[in-house]
Design a protein around this motif. Sequence first.
Motif, PDB file in Angstrom:
ATOM      1  N   THR A 260      40.246  30.627  44.088  1.00 13.51           N
ATOM      2  CA  THR A 260      39.316  31.164  45.203  1.00 13.51           C
ATOM      3  C   THR A 260      38.736  32.436  44.737  1.00 13.51           C
ATOM      4  OG1 THR A 260      40.585  30.125  46.867  1.00 13.51           O
ATOM      5  CG2 THR A 260      39.264  31.903  47.508  1.00 13.51           C
ATOM      6  N   ILE A 261      39.696  33.252  43.959  1.00 12.69           N
ATOM      7  CA  ILE A 261      39.339  34.458  43.532  1.00 12.69           C
ATOM      8  C   ILE A 261      38.590  34.384  42.111  1.00 12.69           C
ATOM      9  CG2 ILE A 261      40.102  36.584  42.350  1.00 12.69           C
ATOM     10  CD1 ILE A 261      40.643  37.146  45.300  1.00 12.69           C
ATOM     11  N   GLY A 262      38.760  33.408  41.486  1.00 15.59           N
ATOM     12  CA  GLY A 262      38.127  33.423  40.307  1.00 15.59           C
ATOM     13  C   GLY A 262      36.688  32.783  40.474  1.00 15.59           C
ATOM     14  N   SER A 263      36.546  31.597  41.449  1.00 14.99           N
ATOM     15  CA  SER A 263      35.310  31.248  41.651  1.00 14.99           C
ATOM     16  C   SER A 263      34.384  32.446  42.484  1.00 14.99           C
ATOM     17  CB  SER A 263      35.590  30.089  42.796  1.00 14.99           C
ATOM     18  OG  SER A 263      36.169  28.916  42.192  1.00 14.99           O
ATOM     19  N   LYS A 264      35.155  33.395  43.076  1.00 18.01           N
ATOM     20  CA  LYS A 264      34.091  34.333  43.672  1.00 18.01           C
ATOM     21  C   LYS A 264      33.655  35.319  42.727  1.00 18.01           C
ATOM     22  CE  LYS A 264      32.238  36.422  47.367  1.00 18.01           C
ATOM     23  NZ  LYS A 264      31.274  35.726  48.440  1.00 18.01           N
ATOM     24  N   LEU A 265      34.590  35.571  41.811  1.00 17.24           N
ATOM     25  CA  LEU A 265      34.133  36.574  40.638  1.00 17.24           C
ATOM     26  C   LEU A 265      33.124  36.121  39.816  1.00 17.24           C
ATOM     27  CD1 LEU A 265      37.846  37.501  39.790  1.00 17.24           C
ATOM     28  CD2 LEU A 265      35.996  39.287  40.507  1.00 17.24           C
ATOM     29  N   LEU A 266      32.999  34.879  39.583  1.00 17.93           N
ATOM     30  CA  LEU A 266      32.001  34.013  38.881  1.00 17.93           C
ATOM     31  C   LEU A 266      30.655  34.000  39.898  1.00 17.93           C
ATOM     32  CD1 LEU A 266      33.852  30.724  37.551  1.00 17.93           C
ATOM     33  CD2 LEU A 266      32.863  32.675  36.113  1.00 17.93           C
ATOM     34  N   GLU A 267      30.751  33.802  40.988  1.00 19.24           N
ATOM     35  CA  GLU A 267      29.594  33.806  41.880  1.00 19.24           C
ATOM     36  C   GLU A 267      28.814  35.044  41.870  1.00 19.24           C
ATOM     37  OE1 GLU A 267      30.320  32.503  45.917  1.00 19.24           O
ATOM     38  OE2 GLU A 267      28.979  33.912  46.636  1.00 19.24           O
ATOM     39  N   VAL A 268      29.785  36.339  41.991  1.00 20.49           N
ATOM     40  CA  VAL A 268      29.176  37.403  41.850  1.00 20.49           C
ATOM     41  C   VAL A 268      28.773  38.092  40.397  1.00 20.49           C
ATOM     42  CG1 VAL A 268      30.133  37.992  44.251  1.00 20.49           C
ATOM     43  CG2 VAL A 268      31.060  38.892  41.942  1.00 20.49           C
ATOM     44  N   GLY A 269      28.945  37.392  39.585  1.00 15.91           N
ATOM     45  CA  GLY A 269      28.356  37.545  38.251  1.00 15.91           C
ATOM     46  C   GLY A 269      29.254  38.003  37.123  1.00 15.91           C
ATOM     47  N   HIS A 270      30.780  37.887  37.382  1.00 14.36           N
ATOM     48  CA  HIS A 270      31.615  38.411  36.271  1.00 14.36           C
ATOM     49  C   HIS A 270      31.832  37.158  35.449  1.00 14.36           C
ATOM     50  CE1 HIS A 270      32.260  42.100  38.279  1.00 14.36           C
ATOM     51  NE2 HIS A 270      32.429  41.490  39.402  1.00 14.36           N
TER      52      HIS A 270
ATOM     53  N   ASP B 270      45.863  55.229  40.603  1.00 17.62           N
ATOM     54  CA  ASP B 270      44.698  56.080  40.011  1.00 17.62           C
ATOM     55  C   ASP B 270      43.668  55.710  40.943  1.00 17.62           C
ATOM     56  OD1 ASP B 270      44.013  56.106  36.759  1.00 17.62           O
ATOM     57  OD2 ASP B 270      42.518  55.247  38.225  1.00 17.62           O
ATOM     58  N   ALA B 271      42.825  57.043  41.267  1.00 18.04           N
ATOM     59  CA  ALA B 271      41.774  57.095  42.113  1.00 18.04           C
ATOM     60  C   ALA B 271      40.570  56.214  41.686  1.00 18.04           C
ATOM     61  CB  ALA B 271      41.616  58.676  42.573  1.00 18.04           C
ATOM     62  N   THR B 272      40.520  56.492  40.132  1.00 16.92           N
ATOM     63  CA  THR B 272      39.116  55.724  39.564  1.00 16.92           C
ATOM     64  C   THR B 272      39.406  54.292  39.742  1.00 16.92           C
ATOM     65  OG1 THR B 272      38.860  57.690  38.366  1.00 16.92           O
ATOM     66  CG2 THR B 272      37.745  55.641  37.707  1.00 16.92           C
ATOM     67  N   ALA B 273      40.496  53.743  39.371  1.00 21.56           N
ATOM     68  CA  ALA B 273      40.795  52.421  39.506  1.00 21.56           C
ATOM     69  C   ALA B 273      40.578  51.848  41.025  1.00 21.56           C
ATOM     70  CB  ALA B 273      42.252  52.188  38.965  1.00 21.56           C
ATOM     71  N   LYS B 274      41.190  52.668  41.848  1.00 14.87           N
ATOM     72  CA  LYS B 274      40.772  52.121  43.422  1.00 14.87           C
ATOM     73  C   LYS B 274      39.393  52.037  43.648  1.00 14.87           C
ATOM     74  CE  LYS B 274      44.157  54.937  44.988  1.00 14.87           C
ATOM     75  NZ  LYS B 274      44.993  55.768  46.186  1.00 14.87           N
ATOM     76  N   GLU B 275      38.681  53.049  43.193  1.00 12.31           N
ATOM     77  CA  GLU B 275      37.148  53.076  43.340  1.00 12.31           C
ATOM     78  C   GLU B 275      36.673  51.782  42.712  1.00 12.31           C
ATOM     79  OE1 GLU B 275      35.259  54.527  45.214  1.00 12.31           O
ATOM     80  OE2 GLU B 275      37.005  55.627  46.065  1.00 12.31           O
ATOM     81  N   GLU B 276      37.034  51.464  41.698  1.00 10.25           N
ATOM     82  CA  GLU B 276      36.534  50.131  40.926  1.00 10.25           C
ATOM     83  C   GLU B 276      36.754  48.964  41.675  1.00 10.25           C
ATOM     84  OE1 GLU B 276      36.301  49.134  36.624  1.00 10.25           O
ATOM     85  OE2 GLU B 276      36.903  51.177  36.299  1.00 10.25           O
ATOM     86  N   VAL B 277      38.105  48.724  42.195  1.00  9.76           N
ATOM     87  CA  VAL B 277      38.592  47.863  43.082  1.00  9.76           C
ATOM     88  C   VAL B 277      37.651  47.581  44.435  1.00  9.76           C
ATOM     89  CG1 VAL B 277      40.384  46.844  44.162  1.00  9.76           C
ATOM     90  CG2 VAL B 277      40.553  47.463  42.043  1.00  9.76           C
ATOM     91  N   LYS B 278      37.445  48.754  44.819  1.00 13.49           N
ATOM     92  CA  LYS B 278      36.753  49.004  46.078  1.00 13.49           C
ATOM     93  C   LYS B 278      35.292  48.369  45.925  1.00 13.49           C
ATOM     94  CE  LYS B 278      36.100  52.463  49.926  1.00 13.49           C
ATOM     95  NZ  LYS B 278      36.326  53.692  50.399  1.00 13.49           N
ATOM     96  N   GLU B 279      34.625  48.439  44.775  1.00 13.27           N
ATOM     97  CA  GLU B 279      33.344  47.887  44.318  1.00 13.27           C
ATOM     98  C   GLU B 279      33.513  46.510  44.507  1.00 13.27           C
ATOM     99  OE1 GLU B 279      30.594  49.664  44.802  1.00 13.27           O
ATOM    100  OE2 GLU B 279      31.799  51.205  45.298  1.00 13.27           O
ATOM    101  N   ILE B 280      34.411  45.974  43.740  1.00 14.58           N
ATOM    102  CA  ILE B 280      34.667  44.529  43.481  1.00 14.58           C
ATOM    103  C   ILE B 280      34.765  43.840  45.263  1.00 14.58           C
ATOM    104  CG2 ILE B 280      36.143  42.742  42.876  1.00 14.58           C
ATOM    105  CD1 ILE B 280      36.925  44.413  40.417  1.00 14.58           C
ATOM    106  N   LEU B 281      35.630  44.681  46.019  1.00 16.29           N
ATOM    107  CA  LEU B 281      35.777  44.012  47.216  1.00 16.29           C
ATOM    108  C   LEU B 281      34.176  44.206  48.249  1.00 16.29           C
ATOM    109  CD1 LEU B 281      39.446  45.505  48.544  1.00 16.29           C
ATOM    110  CD2 LEU B 281      38.881  43.542  46.908  1.00 16.29           C
TER     111      LEU B 281
END
Lengths: 217, 217
Positions: free
Chosen positions: A14-24, A159-170
């Motif tokens: 499910t996660i892999g399919s969504k990551l592909l769908e949004v362009g990764h 790590d605050a920057t890492a959390k920001e990156e994950v937040k963008e993915i969410l």
Amino acid sequence: MKIAVFGTGMVGDTIGSKLLEVGHSVMMGSRASGNEKALAFAAKHEGKAGTGTFAEAAAFGEIIFNCTAGVGSVEALKMAGEENLKGKIIVDIANPLDFSNGMPPTLTVCNTTSLGEEIQHAFPKAKVVKALNTIWCGIMVNPSMINGGDHSTFICGNDATAKEEVKEILKSFGWSGNNILDLGDITKSRGTEMYLPLWLSIYGATNNGAFNIKIVG
Amino acid sequence: MKIAVFGTGMVGDTIGSKLLEVGHSVMMGSRASGNEKALAFAAKHEGKAGTGTFAEAAAFGEIIFNCTAGVGSVEALKMAGEENLKGKIIVDIANPLDFSNGMPPTLTVCNTTSLGEEIQHAFPKAKVVKALNTIWCGIMVNPSMINGGDHSTFICGNDATAKEEVKEILKSFGWSGNNILDLGDITKSRGTEMYLPLWLSIYGATNNGAFNIKIVG
């Protein structure tokens, strides 16, 4: 972005399919190469997704999504190799559920530690961000499925920057920034993992896993 | 109805005051008679509330609300005496939080048992109903304080009739029946108690204890 998805089960798919769908770009990692489920995942996405061992996937990924079963997560990450994880974000969405004594499962670690903390401890040079582990995977990648998308999810990590990156993915998954609550450092994984018994009880009482909680107040 | 409230802290005061407001007779129980906080509670209610030892309060009550600190709950109930609890409903709203090692607290029991289960085990002839332990006491007795009263609370216990009685009391506090989810038997206390670390994390991240969760799905 190049992302490794560890785990070939429903959550990884499910996660892999969504990551592909949004362009990764995605490589699904598993214990051994030639994993049937990983190959089926790649085939379903017509060659757009790669497959490999945990080590190959981790070497490929700039970010690693840990979608393995919680009881095996630390071992899977050890198979990936510390050097392949160094400096990278590990998005840990697993729960340390132990089904070996039947239902309901207990947690293999809790109260004074958590899986998120154990992973961070085992890989001090990685940036572990706990996320999405409080919801069924269908909602993880499609929050608008319920309540118009208006419900709560949690992240935590050191790590605050890492959390920001994950937040963008969410956000790219459809989550509103207002509904992503940063709980603090990785010790806050305890709370999100220890919520699982309540999640399972609600599921059992309602016969519906497609639910979430919304913080109101 | 005659109700015993065990515990003289903020939770006991809040619950006792609400029980009086909705028409019950209340006796606040404490370790020793003449407890200052219990006397202050009785004075505040102009003699409408009684005070006594745990044993006196339990003998008085048809229902017992356990509002003691979770670490001392079983001991408090033992002081009440098994005969005084026999056949009665114990509404357990306590959490087994251990603050002795600083913040955040850990749970004294969890994962394979819970305070609700420990109480039921210690008093097999009482009917333990776990309730209200997932929210700040101000909201327990005034759910309309947030989100127009539309949010979720949980009950569990082994006796269906006892749960119905407790549900009626919660309704008299302002809870909508639709928002009171019966999770099943007393083992389901594990989930509601193990939610506390997440509750504390949300409180810490938002600086607001006057919140609750609403199940959406």
